[in-house]
Motif scaffolding. Structure first.
Motif, PDB file in Angstrom:
ATOM      1  N   ALA A  46      -5.856 -18.493  13.820  1.00  0.00           N
ATOM      2  CA  ALA A  46      -5.489 -19.754  14.478  1.00  0.00           C
ATOM      3  C   ALA A  46      -4.057 -20.175  14.185  1.00  0.00           C
ATOM      4  N   SER A  47      -3.565 -19.919  12.982  1.00  0.00           N
ATOM      5  CA  SER A  47      -2.203 -20.332  12.646  1.00  0.00           C
ATOM      6  C   SER A  47      -1.486 -19.282  11.810  1.00  0.00           C
ATOM      7  N   SER A  48      -1.845 -18.026  11.993  1.00  0.00           N
ATOM      8  CA  SER A  48      -1.197 -16.963  11.231  1.00  0.00           C
ATOM      9  C   SER A  48      -1.372 -15.626  11.940  1.00  0.00           C
ATOM     10  N   PHE A  49      -0.544 -14.666  11.556  1.00  0.00           N
ATOM     11  CA  PHE A  49      -0.658 -13.311  12.082  1.00  0.00           C
ATOM     12  C   PHE A  49      -0.143 -12.335  11.034  1.00  0.00           C
ATOM     13  N   SER A  50      -0.500 -11.064  11.199  1.00  0.00           N
ATOM     14  CA  SER A  50      -0.064 -10.048  10.243  1.00  0.00           C
ATOM     15  C   SER A  50       0.630  -8.907  10.963  1.00  0.00           C
ATOM     16  N   ILE A  51       1.490  -8.220  10.218  1.00  0.00           N
ATOM     17  CA  ILE A  51       2.174  -7.027  10.712  1.00  0.00           C
ATOM     18  C   ILE A  51       2.174  -5.985   9.602  1.00  0.00           C
ATOM     19  N   ALA A  52       2.189  -4.707   9.987  1.00  0.00           N
ATOM     20  CA  ALA A  52       2.296  -3.597   9.041  1.00  0.00           C
ATOM     21  C   ALA A  52       3.707  -3.032   9.140  1.00  0.00           C
ATOM     22  N   LEU A  53       4.407  -2.984   8.026  1.00  0.00           N
ATOM     23  CA  LEU A  53       5.808  -2.573   8.011  1.00  0.00           C
ATOM     24  C   LEU A  53       5.952  -1.187   7.399  1.00  0.00           C
ATOM     25  N   ILE A  54       6.578  -0.295   8.156  1.00  0.00           N
ATOM     26  CA  ILE A  54       6.827   1.055   7.663  1.00  0.00           C
ATOM     27  C   ILE A  54       8.063   1.042   6.762  1.00  0.00           C
ATOM     28  N   PRO A  55       8.231   2.057   5.912  1.00  0.00           N
ATOM     29  CA  PRO A  55       9.392   2.089   5.010  1.00  0.00           C
ATOM     30  C   PRO A  55      10.729   1.967   5.729  1.00  0.00           C
ATOM     31  N   HIS A  56      10.866   2.580   6.912  1.00  0.00           N
ATOM     32  CA  HIS A  56      12.140   2.518   7.635  1.00  0.00           C
ATOM     33  C   HIS A  56      12.503   1.079   7.981  1.00  0.00           C
ATOM     34  N   THR A  57      11.546   0.312   8.483  1.00  0.00           N
ATOM     35  CA  THR A  57      11.812  -1.089   8.835  1.00  0.00           C
ATOM     36  C   THR A  57      12.201  -1.894   7.599  1.00  0.00           C
ATOM     37  N   LEU A  58      11.529  -1.648   6.489  1.00  0.00           N
ATOM     38  CA  LEU A  58      11.848  -2.357   5.251  1.00  0.00           C
ATOM     39  C   LEU A  58      13.256  -2.014   4.763  1.00  0.00           C
ATOM     40  N   GLU A  59      13.705  -0.795   5.054  1.00  0.00           N
ATOM     41  CA  GLU A  59      15.016  -0.358   4.588  1.00  0.00           C
ATOM     42  C   GLU A  59      16.160  -0.887   5.436  1.00  0.00           C
TER      43      GLU A  59
ATOM     44  N   ASP B 113       0.869  -1.171   0.000  1.00  0.00           N
ATOM     45  CA  ASP B 113       0.000   0.000   0.000  1.00  0.00           C
ATOM     46  C   ASP B 113       0.904   1.219   0.000  1.00  0.00           C
ATOM     47  N   GLY B 114       1.274   1.675  -1.197  1.00  0.00           N
ATOM     48  CA  GLY B 114       2.263   2.740  -1.302  1.00  0.00           C
ATOM     49  C   GLY B 114       3.622   2.226  -0.829  1.00  0.00           C
ATOM     50  N   GLU B 115       4.215   2.931   0.137  1.00  0.00           N
ATOM     51  CA  GLU B 115       5.515   2.526   0.670  1.00  0.00           C
ATOM     52  C   GLU B 115       5.382   1.529   1.822  1.00  0.00           C
ATOM     53  N   TRP B 116       4.161   1.329   2.292  1.00  0.00           N
ATOM     54  CA  TRP B 116       3.916   0.408   3.398  1.00  0.00           C
ATOM     55  C   TRP B 116       3.672  -0.993   2.865  1.00  0.00           C
ATOM     56  N   ILE B 117       3.927  -1.985   3.726  1.00  0.00           N
ATOM     57  CA  ILE B 117       3.660  -3.379   3.373  1.00  0.00           C
ATOM     58  C   ILE B 117       2.979  -4.066   4.557  1.00  0.00           C
TER      59      ILE B 117
END
Length: 205
Positions: free
Chosen positions: A153-166, A115-119
């Protein structure tokens, strides 16, 4: 004890099989290298290992059979990047959360949504690990302290900002990539103590 705030990335220079273990030599950033001493602990992709040898621009570690069975370190190849963190100093800031460097198991990347620079990433994990997670709780993925967005039950999600991806290796991952998972230590104690407490209550009834 670590915080899950990655200080830099290392590069695999050499992998040497030694029976059921491996000797792992990493090219290390100067920030971490210049203070390193034999016997120091360093979190590599969230797995706490001990420095056994120091060279001009590298550190050598040893990973035993149990470590290789529980982590993704045995999947590394020469040239791969890894996340690095030194232990938390007693007078340091706790910017992430309490991370032991004791990997609980591995997960795999289920999906990557941009989603733009976010993942947003979804991770598939064993149900026993997912039970120790809650939305807005903390989890460590390849040594990175992250906040859980969604949990199933067997999964989770996270939102990653551009800094973390870099600054971490997550920006280089693909669907199917294997990652190290350490759940929040509070979740581990709660998941163990609650059933015992409920059993005790039921026995007294």
């Amino acid at each position: 004890m670590f915080t899950g705030l990655v200080e830099g990335q290392g590069t695999v220079q050499l992998l040497e099989k030694n029976g059921s273990s491996i000797d792992l030599t990493l090219k290390i950033p100067e920030l971490i290298l210049h203070e390193a001493q034999i016997g120091d602990s360093v979190a590599i992709n969230g797995c706490c290992l001990t420095v056994v040898e120091i060279a001009e621009n590298s550190l050598k570690f040893q990973a035993g059979a149990e470590t290789l069975a529980k982590t993704n370190l045995g999947l590394l190849t020469v040239g791969d990047a890894v996340n690095l963190e030194r232990p938390l100093a007693a007078n340091g800031r706790l910017g992430g959360h309490f991370v032991q460097g004791h990997v609980d198991g591995v997960g795999s990347i289920k999906s990557i949504d941009r989603d733009g620079e976010w993942i947003t990433m979804w991770f598939e994990v064993p149900e026993a690990l997912a039970l120790q997670m809650v939305p807005k709780g903390s989890v460590t993925v390849d040594g990175i302290s992250l906040t859980i967005v969604g949990c199933e039950a067997s999964s989770f999600s996270i939102a990653l900002i551009p800094h973390t991806l870099e600054v971490t290796t997550l920006g280089q991952k693909q669907v199917g990539s294997i990652v190290n998972i350490e759940t929040d230590i509070l979740g581990k104690y709660v998941s163990k103590l609650v059933p015992l407490t409920l059993d005790g209550i039921n026995e007294r009834r």
